[in-house]
Design an enzyme around this catalytic site. Structure first.
Site, PDB file in Angstrom:
ATOM      1  CE  LYS A 194      -1.903   2.968   1.987  1.00  0.00           C
ATOM      2  NZ  LYS A 194      -1.913   4.455   1.682  1.00  0.00           N
ATOM      3  CD  GLU A 269      12.517   4.417   9.150  1.00  0.00           C
ATOM      4  OE1 GLU A 269      12.345   5.453   9.829  1.00  0.00           O
ATOM      5  OE2 GLU A 269      12.641   4.410   7.925  1.00  0.00           O
ATOM      6  CB  CYS A 303      12.953   8.732   8.984  1.00  0.00           C
ATOM      7  SG  CYS A 303      11.361   8.390   8.207  1.00  0.00           S
ATOM      8  CD  GLU A 400      10.138  12.916  11.703  1.00  0.00           C
ATOM      9  OE1 GLU A 400      11.051  12.310  11.140  1.00  0.00           O
ATOM     10  OE2 GLU A 400       9.029  12.410  11.958  1.00  0.00           O
TER      11      GLU A 400
END
Length: 497
Positions: A194, A269, A303, A400
């Site tokens: 997906k 992750e 990331c 973040e």
């Protein structure tokens, strides 16, 4: 790095592919979604419509899971490890033959510079397939010597974990799709992929190559759609044995809760707030280049981006000045422009988010010590920005941002415990970067940092190197032996002799 100029015929072919009618790839067949609905795919470089992708939902997910289960227990279970390896290698060859197509589609749909897609993303995907193809014939167990009464033949075996749902983000959609697909199929699992709703184009092209290469039907399935519908249905489906997800920590929490229904295995992750630590003895020129590259590559949508800079006060000014100079010189523009060094962020929503963080940082007392110029026009461009005067309590330091924003801070002595404590003062623990020429300091600091990957004086990702995070940066590891074994269950067998 050399400029990569788009071949006009190849670009026209990529645009034609984007604009064609796309379905869902389930059980080896392209199908219309049950809803009959579609959603738009846009170019972040200019906001133009590229085409439409099928809007898969729960009914389509159920069909894909059933197909994957049938293949898992049938044709794929009967496929020898060497044949799995050959199929993955052939897919790598096919991608290599169409590398320009994939790079162009990635640039059109994600926005990153074509140079980056062609020189990094696509080659990394090819190498990931070839690396994992080698593991298909090497997964095994151990013979165990037992000490209890009797005579036994005891051993362990590794078996495929089952049907895998792979949910990938929009920042490196092609490389991450392959990074999840390759070890899962090498281990003997079947897969439903997906892709992020913002960037499904390269996943669609990948599915066509899977079909051409000749994977058995049902082994690889593709469901495009939204996270709230298709993604949620995959995570909650009782026929899915494992979920592998890369994305935000917030979504990761939802996945953990949803996976509890049948205790799915989960690899996550998630977010990061990577510290970049520059010691006084570091090679400053290399540290400047490395720090700039770490935060401005892919418009900071990484990331593991080095978003917090900690530099010794003796080199702090020179370092900030150098990174700010890089930011000021960066050519920000559409990914297809060969002069572009930093492309747009993926969407208007992401642009607003990043600019909002910069504004919040200034309101809280941070100073803009360096800022590039965002391209004008309809694309989703954000200026590369260096902030100083940042404090640990500020949102720009703690949260973040996922954009090209660097928060620079100094330290006054070489106490490694104190430096590590400041670097570890975060909810995240995906990565850390150290710049020093002191071998002892490099080893000692690497041990003290709470991060899944510590890089000293440069370095990058490799399919053989395990990657994942501590704390709220996720569960489990991808890449390497640990990454492929995450797609297996370990079974112990003891036979009385």
């Amino acid at each position: 790095m050399p400029d990569i100029v788009a071949d006009q015929n190849a670009l026209e072919n990529a645009r034609r592919f984007a604009g064609k009618e796309h379905g869902l790839f389930i059980d080896g067949v392209w199908r219309e979604p049950r809803s009959g609905s579609a959603f738009e795919m846009r170019n972040p470089g200019d906001g133009t419509l590229l085409g439409q992708a099928a809007k898969g939902e729960a009914a389509d997910v159920d069909l894909a899971v059933r197909a994957a289960r049938t293949a898992l227990e049938g044709v794929w279970a009967d496929t020898k490890p060497a044949e799995r390896a050959r199929l993955l290698w052939r897919l790598a060859d096919a991608i290599e033959a169409h590398a320009d197509d994939f790079a162009l589609l990635e640039t059109l749909n994600n926005g990153k510079p074509l140079r980056d897609a062609r020189l990094f993303d696509v080659p990394h995907a090819i190498e990931t397939l070839r690396y994992n193809s080698g593991w298909a014939t090497k997964l095994g167990g151990d013979t165990i010597n037992l000490s209890g009464p009797g005579t036994w033949h005891a051993f362990t075996v590794r078996e495929p974990i089952g049907v895998v749902a792979a949910i990938v983000p929009w920042n490196a959609p092609f490389a991450m799709s392959v990074a999840k697909m390759a070890p899962a199929l090498a281990a003997g699992c079947t897969l439903i992929l997906k892709p992020a709703e913002q960037t499904p184009l390269t996943a669609l092209r990948l599915a066509h190559l899977v079909e051409e290469v000749g994977f058995p039907k049902g082994v690889f399935n593709l469901v495009t759609g939204f996270g709230e519908t298709a993604g949620a249905a995959l995570v909650e489906h009782p026929g899915v044995d494992k979920v592998t997800f890369t994305g935000s920590t917030e979504v990761g929490r939802h996945i953990v809760r949803a996976a509890a229904g049948n205790f799915k295995r989960v690899t996550l992750e998630l977010g990061g707030k990577t510290p970049v630590i520059v010691m006084p003895d570091a090679d400053i020129k290399r540290a400047i280049e490395g720090a700039a590259r770490s935060i401005f590559t892919n418009a900071g949508q990484v990331c593991n981006a080095g978003s917090r800079l900690f530099a010794h006060e003796s080199v702090f000014d020179a370092l900030v000045e150098g990174v700010a100079e890089h930011a000021g010189k960066l050519r920000v523009g559409p990914g297809l422009d060969p002069a572009t060094q930093m492309g747009p962020v993926v969407s208007q929503e992401q642009k607003d988010r990043v600019l909002g963080y910069i504004e919040a940082g200034v309101r809280e007392g941070a100073r803009i010590s360096g800022q590039g110029t965002a391209a004008s026009g309809p694309g989703y461009f954000v200026p590369p920005t260096v902030l100083t005067g940042t404090l640990p309590t500020m949102s720009v330091v703690r949260e973040e941002i996922f954009g090209p924003v660097l928060c620079a801070m100094s330290f006054s002595d070489g106490d490694l415990d104190a430096i590590a404590a400041r670097a570890n003062d975060t909810d995240y623990g995906l990565g850390a970067i150290v710049w020093t020429q002191n071998l002892s300091a490099a080893h000692r600091l690497s041990r003290k940092l709470k991060a899944g990957t510590v890089r000293v004086n440069g370095g990058g990702l490799d399919p053989a190197l395990p990657f994942g995070g501590f704390k709220q940066s996720g569960w489990g590891r991808e890449n390497g032996r640990d990454g492929i074994e995450a797609y297996t269950e370990l079974k112990s067998i003891a036979i009385a002799l």
